[in-house]
Motif scaffolding. Structure first.
Motif, PDB file in Angstrom:
ATOM      1  N   LEU A 245      13.922   2.815  -0.966  1.00  0.00           N
ATOM      2  CA  LEU A 245      13.057   3.789  -0.307  1.00  0.00           C
ATOM      3  C   LEU A 245      12.955   3.537   1.194  1.00  0.00           C
ATOM      4  O   LEU A 245      12.855   2.395   1.631  1.00  0.00           O
ATOM      5  CB  LEU A 245      11.649   3.702  -0.917  1.00  0.00           C
ATOM      6  N   ASP A 246      13.000   4.615   1.952  1.00  0.00           N
ATOM      7  CA  ASP A 246      12.714   4.573   3.390  1.00  0.00           C
ATOM      8  C   ASP A 246      11.383   5.298   3.608  1.00  0.00           C
ATOM      9  O   ASP A 246      11.303   6.514   3.434  1.00  0.00           O
ATOM     10  CB  ASP A 246      13.817   5.269   4.194  1.00  0.00           C
ATOM     11  N   VAL A 247      10.337   4.556   3.942  1.00  0.00           N
ATOM     12  CA  VAL A 247       9.017   5.156   4.145  1.00  0.00           C
ATOM     13  C   VAL A 247       8.925   5.695   5.569  1.00  0.00           C
ATOM     14  O   VAL A 247       9.156   4.971   6.536  1.00  0.00           O
ATOM     15  CB  VAL A 247       7.901   4.126   3.896  1.00  0.00           C
ATOM     16  N   GLN A 248       8.595   6.963   5.693  1.00  0.00           N
ATOM     17  CA  GLN A 248       8.380   7.590   6.997  1.00  0.00           C
ATOM     18  C   GLN A 248       6.885   7.844   7.154  1.00  0.00           C
ATOM     19  O   GLN A 248       6.292   8.565   6.349  1.00  0.00           O
ATOM     20  CB  GLN A 248       9.167   8.899   7.103  1.00  0.00           C
ATOM     21  N   VAL A 249       6.297   7.245   8.182  1.00  0.00           N
ATOM     22  CA  VAL A 249       4.852   7.318   8.380  1.00  0.00           C
ATOM     23  C   VAL A 249       4.531   8.267   9.531  1.00  0.00           C
ATOM     24  O   VAL A 249       4.975   8.064  10.662  1.00  0.00           O
ATOM     25  CB  VAL A 249       4.256   5.921   8.658  1.00  0.00           C
TER      26      VAL A 249
ATOM     27  N   GLU B 129       0.814  -1.217   0.000  1.00  0.00           N
ATOM     28  CA  GLU B 129       0.000   0.000   0.000  1.00  0.00           C
ATOM     29  C   GLU B 129       0.849   1.269   0.000  1.00  0.00           C
ATOM     30  O   GLU B 129       0.563   2.214  -0.734  1.00  0.00           O
ATOM     31  CB  GLU B 129      -0.947   0.011   1.202  1.00  0.00           C
ATOM     32  N   ASP B 130       1.880   1.306   0.828  1.00  0.00           N
ATOM     33  CA  ASP B 130       2.684   2.526   0.892  1.00  0.00           C
ATOM     34  C   ASP B 130       3.410   2.786  -0.423  1.00  0.00           C
ATOM     35  O   ASP B 130       3.563   3.947  -0.842  1.00  0.00           O
ATOM     36  CB  ASP B 130       3.676   2.459   2.051  1.00  0.00           C
ATOM     37  N   LEU B 131       3.874   1.739  -1.082  1.00  0.00           N
ATOM     38  CA  LEU B 131       4.501   1.916  -2.388  1.00  0.00           C
ATOM     39  C   LEU B 131       3.488   2.437  -3.405  1.00  0.00           C
ATOM     40  O   LEU B 131       3.794   3.324  -4.206  1.00  0.00           O
ATOM     41  CB  LEU B 131       5.103   0.601  -2.884  1.00  0.00           C
ATOM     42  N   LEU B 132       2.270   1.896  -3.367  1.00  0.00           N
ATOM     43  CA  LEU B 132       1.230   2.386  -4.270  1.00  0.00           C
ATOM     44  C   LEU B 132       0.899   3.844  -3.982  1.00  0.00           C
ATOM     45  O   LEU B 132       0.720   4.654  -4.908  1.00  0.00           O
ATOM     46  CB  LEU B 132      -0.025   1.520  -4.147  1.00  0.00           C
ATOM     47  N   ILE B 133       0.816   4.202  -2.718  1.00  0.00           N
ATOM     48  CA  ILE B 133       0.513   5.581  -2.339  1.00  0.00           C
ATOM     49  C   ILE B 133       1.575   6.537  -2.884  1.00  0.00           C
ATOM     50  O   ILE B 133       1.263   7.586  -3.450  1.00  0.00           O
ATOM     51  CB  ILE B 133       0.418   5.703  -0.802  1.00  0.00           C
ATOM     52  N   LEU B 134       2.830   6.178  -2.699  1.00  0.00           N
ATOM     53  CA  LEU B 134       3.923   7.076  -3.063  1.00  0.00           C
ATOM     54  C   LEU B 134       4.245   7.062  -4.551  1.00  0.00           C
ATOM     55  O   LEU B 134       4.676   8.075  -5.105  1.00  0.00           O
ATOM     56  CB  LEU B 134       5.183   6.710  -2.267  1.00  0.00           C
ATOM     57  N   PHE B 135       4.055   5.912  -5.178  1.00  0.00           N
ATOM     58  CA  PHE B 135       4.563   5.770  -6.531  1.00  0.00           C
ATOM     59  C   PHE B 135       3.503   5.623  -7.614  1.00  0.00           C
ATOM     60  O   PHE B 135       3.795   5.915  -8.777  1.00  0.00           O
ATOM     61  CB  PHE B 135       5.488   4.544  -6.618  1.00  0.00           C
TER      62      PHE B 135
END
Length: 355
Positions: A322-326, A150-156
């Motif tokens: 990528l380093d995802v910061q939530v 999900e986070d990859l989809l959100i960002l990319f």
């Protein structure tokens, strides 16, 4: 925090922001209430604000509907929302979907053309706006969706869609006869996603980036060569296509001086800073235009299949880059906006906000 809330920016000064409380909206027949649940913040969202008037991005989420004056704007975000209330057959409470969302707790949409994949927002104020932004996809009907991505989809996903369609247009035009493709802002997500799609398919692929981002950009393996903006004069003088993601006038001027008539195509793709680059370029790339062409060429299912295959290949690699910061809550959204606006986000970092 009240039942709902809205984050807005001053249209004349994107660094001036406000958070306002509001009541939870109600829905009428034909409407669906979405609870905005998880969104991303990238340079792409700043682009929407910079081009808010020229490209009508401010019109998607009118501030007046949220008790705000016309001096304010709601920069669109991409992310996931959950159906909170529905008065539309085929849209059920609890369904999760991906789409174009306001920086707010909730959004009322008028769901039309509902099927297993999702629906379109047919609200009157969005009728004349670019149609790809009006589509909402159920996670259950989305072949590209995986819960752990999900986070990859959100960002990319929106960036990758632009990158995918940009690469497709370049290939579709036989690389414009070029022997080299030069990509500025090569460390940006849109830049290296396009490079991922183009690498090894034709001309030599060269990334331009700042000295501080050279090591990161080279480590991606998406480019045949990566050089700093200061070293443009070292580029081979070959028939070259310039894909401008930086919007920096000095970069365009340096390339034109160095390459002369060997610069066979100069295409403005977007912005990663606040300098509009469309006026100076020979042409502007707008992803929905190529999307419409390929929808005719391949059909919607064919386009979805090709995108999904490309996305899955990219997603398998990009997690390591990528380093995802939530962050959590509206205040985190406000902080993330100001950080991205200021250009303070390193290329390895992606901002996601859980709301």
């Amino acid at each position: 925090m009240a039942d709902s809330w809205t984050f807005a920016v001053a249209r004349a000064d994107l660094g001036q922001t406000t958070l306002v409380d509001g009541a939870l909206p109600t829905v009428a027949d034909g409407e669906v209430l979405l609870g905005v649940e998880r969104v991303g913040l990238t340079a792409n969202n700043v682009t929407y604000a910079v081009l808010g008037d020229a490209m009508r991005y401010w019109q998607f989420f009118p501030p007046a509907a949220r008790g705000l004056g016309p001096q304010w704007g709601l920069p669109p975000l991409w992310g996931f929302a959950d159906v909170v209330a529905s008065r539309v057959a085929g849209v059920e409470v609890g369904q999760r979907l991906y789409g174009y969302l306001p920086p707010a707790g909730h959004l009322v949409v008028r769901a039309d053309r509902v099927d297993a994949s999702g629906f379109r927002d047919a609200s009157p104020h969005r009728a004349e706006l670019p149609s790809p932004y009006n589509a909402y996809r159920f996670t259950t009907g989305d072949p590209a969706y995986q819960r752990d991505q999900e986070d990859l989809l959100i960002l990319f996903r929106p960036l990758f869609f632009t990158s995918f369609m940009l690469a497709d247009q370049v290939v579709d035009n036989d690389f414009y006869g070029a022997e080299a493709l030069v990509v500025s802002s090569a460390s940006s997500k849109t830049g290296y996603a396009a490079a991922f799609e183009l690498h090894g398919r034709g001309p030599r692929l060269i990334g331009l980036t700042s000295p501080g981002n050279l090591a990161f950009t080279r480590s991606l393996g998406c480019y045949d060569d990566v050089v700093s903006y200061q070293d443009i004069d070292a580029l081979d003088v070959l028939p070259t296509v310039y894909l401008d993601l930086s919007g920096a006038p000095s970069t365009r001027a340096a390339l034109r001086r160095h390459l002369g008539d060997r610069l066979v195509r100069d295409i403005a793709v977007g912005l990663t800073n606040q300098t509009p680059n469309a006026d100076a370029a020979e042409e502007v790339f707008f992803a929905p235009v190529q999307m419409r062409k390929r929808s005719r060429d391949w059909g919607r299912d064919g386009l979805d299949q090709r995108f999904t295959e490309a996305w899955q290949s990219f997603a398998a690699r990009v997690g390591a880059w990528l380093d995802v910061q939530v962050g959590v809550g509206p205040a985190a959204l406000q902080r993330g906006w100001l950080d991205v606006l200021a250009g303070g986000t390193p290329p390895r970092v992606g901002h996601v906000v859980q709301l």
